[in-house]
Design a protein around this motif. Structure first.
Motif, PDB file in Angstrom:
ATOM      1  N   UNK A 267      -3.962   8.002 -19.869  1.00 14.56           N
ATOM      2  CA  UNK A 267      -5.191   8.286 -19.124  1.00 14.56           C
ATOM      3  C   UNK A 267      -5.480   7.182 -18.121  1.00 14.56           C
ATOM      4  N   UNK A 268      -5.333   5.930 -18.543  1.00 14.29           N
ATOM      5  CA  UNK A 268      -5.579   4.811 -17.626  1.00 14.29           C
ATOM      6  C   UNK A 268      -4.543   4.775 -16.513  1.00 14.29           C
ATOM      7  N   UNK A 269      -3.285   5.015 -16.853  1.00 16.28           N
ATOM      8  CA  UNK A 269      -2.225   4.947 -15.853  1.00 16.28           C
ATOM      9  C   UNK A 269      -2.365   6.041 -14.800  1.00 16.28           C
ATOM     10  N   UNK A 270      -2.841   7.209 -15.210  1.00 16.57           N
ATOM     11  CA  UNK A 270      -2.940   8.335 -14.278  1.00 16.57           C
ATOM     12  C   UNK A 270      -4.324   8.487 -13.670  1.00 16.57           C
ATOM     13  N   UNK A 271      -5.230   7.576 -14.010  1.00 15.30           N
ATOM     14  CA  UNK A 271      -6.575   7.666 -13.444  1.00 15.30           C
ATOM     15  C   UNK A 271      -6.521   7.438 -11.936  1.00 15.30           C
ATOM     16  N   UNK A 272      -7.327   8.199 -11.206  1.00 20.87           N
ATOM     17  CA  UNK A 272      -7.269   8.171  -9.740  1.00 20.87           C
ATOM     18  C   UNK A 272      -7.525   6.766  -9.195  1.00 20.87           C
ATOM     19  N   UNK A 273      -8.503   6.044  -9.775  1.00 20.16           N
ATOM     20  CA  UNK A 273      -8.817   4.710  -9.293  1.00 20.16           C
ATOM     21  C   UNK A 273      -7.668   3.740  -9.490  1.00 20.16           C
ATOM     22  N   UNK A 274      -6.954   3.851 -10.629  1.00 17.59           N
ATOM     23  CA  UNK A 274      -5.799   2.993 -10.873  1.00 17.59           C
ATOM     24  C   UNK A 274      -4.663   3.304  -9.916  1.00 17.59           C
ATOM     25  N   UNK A 275      -4.447   4.589  -9.659  1.00 15.49           N
ATOM     26  CA  UNK A 275      -3.392   4.971  -8.717  1.00 15.49           C
ATOM     27  C   UNK A 275      -3.710   4.479  -7.308  1.00 15.49           C
ATOM     28  N   UNK A 276      -4.963   4.545  -6.932  1.00 14.45           N
ATOM     29  CA  UNK A 276      -5.341   4.058  -5.607  1.00 14.45           C
ATOM     30  C   UNK A 276      -5.176   2.535  -5.512  1.00 14.45           C
ATOM     31  N   UNK A 277      -5.516   1.825  -6.562  1.00 15.46           N
ATOM     32  CA  UNK A 277      -5.318   0.371  -6.563  1.00 15.46           C
ATOM     33  C   UNK A 277      -3.840   0.040  -6.440  1.00 15.46           C
ATOM     34  N   UNK A 278      -2.975   0.765  -7.129  1.00 12.10           N
ATOM     35  CA  UNK A 278      -1.541   0.540  -7.007  1.00 12.10           C
ATOM     36  C   UNK A 278      -1.060   0.773  -5.576  1.00 12.10           C
ATOM     37  N   UNK A 279      -1.617   1.782  -4.922  1.00 16.08           N
ATOM     38  CA  UNK A 279      -1.256   2.043  -3.522  1.00 16.08           C
ATOM     39  C   UNK A 279      -1.694   0.891  -2.620  1.00 16.08           C
ATOM     40  N   UNK A 280      -2.908   0.367  -2.835  1.00 16.11           N
ATOM     41  CA  UNK A 280      -3.395  -0.748  -2.021  1.00 16.11           C
ATOM     42  C   UNK A 280      -2.549  -2.002  -2.233  1.00 16.11           C
ATOM     43  N   UNK A 281      -2.135  -2.237  -3.482  1.00 14.11           N
ATOM     44  CA  UNK A 281      -1.285  -3.390  -3.776  1.00 14.11           C
ATOM     45  C   UNK A 281       0.087  -3.216  -3.124  1.00 14.11           C
ATOM     46  N   UNK A 282       0.632  -2.014  -3.211  1.00 13.72           N
ATOM     47  CA  UNK A 282       1.936  -1.751  -2.586  1.00 13.72           C
ATOM     48  C   UNK A 282       1.865  -1.933  -1.075  1.00 13.72           C
ATOM     49  N   UNK A 283       0.758  -1.531  -0.495  1.00 13.02           N
ATOM     50  CA  UNK A 283       0.589  -1.644   0.950  1.00 13.02           C
ATOM     51  C   UNK A 283       0.498  -3.110   1.392  1.00 13.02           C
ATOM     52  N   UNK A 284      -0.102  -3.955   0.568  1.00 17.60           N
ATOM     53  CA  UNK A 284      -0.274  -5.366   0.937  1.00 17.60           C
ATOM     54  C   UNK A 284       0.780  -6.274   0.323  1.00 17.60           C
ATOM     55  N   UNK A 285       1.806  -5.708  -0.336  1.00 10.32           N
ATOM     56  CA  UNK A 285       2.784  -6.523  -1.049  1.00 10.32           C
ATOM     57  C   UNK A 285       3.572  -7.434  -0.111  1.00 10.32           C
ATOM     58  N   UNK A 286       4.016  -6.902   1.011  1.00 11.87           N
ATOM     59  CA  UNK A 286       4.806  -7.722   1.945  1.00 11.87           C
ATOM     60  C   UNK A 286       3.978  -8.882   2.482  1.00 11.87           C
ATOM     61  N   UNK A 287       2.739  -8.616   2.858  1.00  8.54           N
ATOM     62  CA  UNK A 287       1.865  -9.691   3.343  1.00  8.54           C
ATOM     63  C   UNK A 287       1.612 -10.719   2.247  1.00  8.54           C
ATOM     64  N   UNK A 288       1.419 -10.265   1.020  1.00  7.65           N
ATOM     65  CA  UNK A 288       1.161 -11.169  -0.101  1.00  7.65           C
ATOM     66  C   UNK A 288       2.390 -12.042  -0.389  1.00  7.65           C
ATOM     67  N   UNK A 289       3.578 -11.464  -0.301  1.00  6.61           N
ATOM     68  CA  UNK A 289       4.805 -12.194  -0.600  1.00  6.61           C
ATOM     69  C   UNK A 289       5.082 -13.270   0.442  1.00  6.61           C
ATOM     70  N   UNK A 290       4.733 -13.016   1.682  1.00 11.62           N
ATOM     71  CA  UNK A 290       4.995 -13.976   2.759  1.00 11.62           C
ATOM     72  C   UNK A 290       4.098 -15.209   2.682  1.00 11.62           C
ATOM     73  N   UNK A 291       2.968 -15.102   1.994  1.00 11.26           N
ATOM     74  CA  UNK A 291       2.023 -16.226   1.948  1.00 11.26           C
ATOM     75  C   UNK A 291       2.511 -17.293   0.969  1.00 11.26           C
TER      76      UNK A 291
END
Length: 387
Positions: A267-291
């Motif tokens: 339930x937690x893994x498939x919750x919409x808010x958790x999935x959206x957070x994973x998308x935001x983290x994936x989107x900012x991963x390259x920027x985060x790694x470069x810092x």
């Protein structure tokens, strides 16, 4: 209508501030999508039903657990009527009614329970409405729409709840109900028939069919064999009682779609808010790694946390069956863990891709065996060994 007006006048004479509360009236307007005529009718019907179910002393009082009768409490604890601990994909409340278990109840028990369950200060609930699942799997009951069910499902009754019933799902596995449903739907108004969706088949098939309407299988409080699950309802009752005791401070009744849930589980893994957070983290991963600076990484984490909060989301953890809001530091830890996991996954995928591109030695076959022939000196003779 006359009885409703009399109940409204009595409530205004008892406590005019309660009846004329702008926020309460606004919630009924939101339920009817800002239609003042329909909102006024719903307001009058609401006080009429409250008067019929709880009497004149509860007209100007928010309902609490102590206001329920022993029959109502037994009904809720048995899971006969339940409110789901999560919302559907349209961010609507979902509650279930098990028709095969209500024959012994009084006609006012189910409306009383629903009036208690459905009251909420959440503005989105009034705007989006609620979903009702009527579950009749198993033994056929000739008077399935008996007094408790009929009073609860009557159009005027549905129009009396503070939250609009925007959809009704009826699940059954006995073919006798098809004729009963066809006859019942013919007597309803076109607007009412448009809300109703029928699900016919064994319990497992009906539960799966709810997923196409934005209600995941994991949320339905029924097993594939048709048995009622009571654990989530018991936790919700505990949460509601703590909410009443604390005045709504720090306790969350049910997570919204944009909330981020701590903990493991499907339930937690498939919750919409958790999935959206994973998308935001994936989107900012390259920027985060470069810092290289820790402060810059913290700024990225803080930006994501604020984005979740701007959407109305909260970071929630579950303690003894009750959802509570965590502090800002724990929210940042949650996001940093996701970044760490994503970076580990990225390195693992890169290593696997590099291994795929590495050419195999000429003496290694496709199955990994070697054709190399070596000589082993023995005291008696020389043996040729294939390794």
């Amino acid at each position: 209508w006359r009885q409703g007006v009399e109940a409204l006048i009595l409530a205004e004479q008892t406590d005019a501030g309660y009846v004329q509360d702008p926020l309460r009236r606004l919630s009924f307007l939101r339920s009817e999508r800002m239609n003042p005529q329909k909102a006024a009718e719903r307001y009058v019907y609401y006080f009429e039903m409250k008067f019929q179910c709880f009497g004149p002393h509860k007209l100007t009082k928010d309902l609490t657990y102590e206001d329920l009768s022993p029959e109502d409490i037994a009904c809720l604890k048995a899971g006969i009527v339940q409110i789901l601990p999560f919302r559907d994909n349209s961010n609507r409340l979902v509650f279930c009614l098990f028709l095969s278990h209500i024959g012994h109840l009084s006609e006012k028990c189910i409306p009383r329970c629903v009036l208690y369950l459905i009251q909420t200060p959440d503005r989105d609930v009034f705007q989006r409405g609620a979903v009702l699942i009527m579950y009749q799997i198993g033994k056929f009951i000739p008077d399935a729409f008996n007094k408790p069910a009929h009073m609860f499902c009557a159009p005027r009754t549905l129009d009396a709840y503070p939250v609009r019933i925007s959809a009704i799902h009826i699940a059954y596995d006995d073919p006798k109900y098809r004729m009963l449903m066809a006859f019942g739907m013919a007597l309803k108004s076109p607007d009412y028939r448009a809300k109703v969706k029928q699900h016919y088949g064994p319990p497992a098939d009906c539960i799966k069919s709810f997923a196409s309407f934005g209600i995941p299988k994991e949320y339905i409080p029924v097993t594939d064999q048709g048995e009622i699950k009571r654990k989530k309802m018991t936790e919700w009752l505990t949460c509601r009682r703590q909410l009443e005791a604390s005045g709504g401070v720090g306790v969350v009744e049910y997570p919204a779609n944009f909330d981020v849930l701590f903990g493991k589980g499907v339930i937690s893994q498939r919750h919409f808010g958790n999935l959206r957070l994973q998308y935001l983290v994936e989107e900012a991963l390259e920027e985060y790694t470069e810092q290289q600076s820790r402060n810059k990484k913290s700024a990225i984490i803080d930006r994501i946390a604020r984005h979740i909060q701007d959407l109305g989301g909260r970071f929630l953890t579950k303690d003894s069956g009750v959802w509570t809001v965590v502090n800002e530091d724990m929210a940042h830890v949650k996001i940093s863990h996701l970044f760490r996991n994503r970076r580990s996954d990225a390195r693992r995928k890169a290593a696997a891709a590099a291994a795929e591109k590495t050419p195999r030695p000429a003496n290694v076959t496709s199955d990994g065996s070697s054709n190399l022939v070596v000589e082993e000196q023995d005291t008696s003779n020389t043996k040729r060994i294939r390794t």
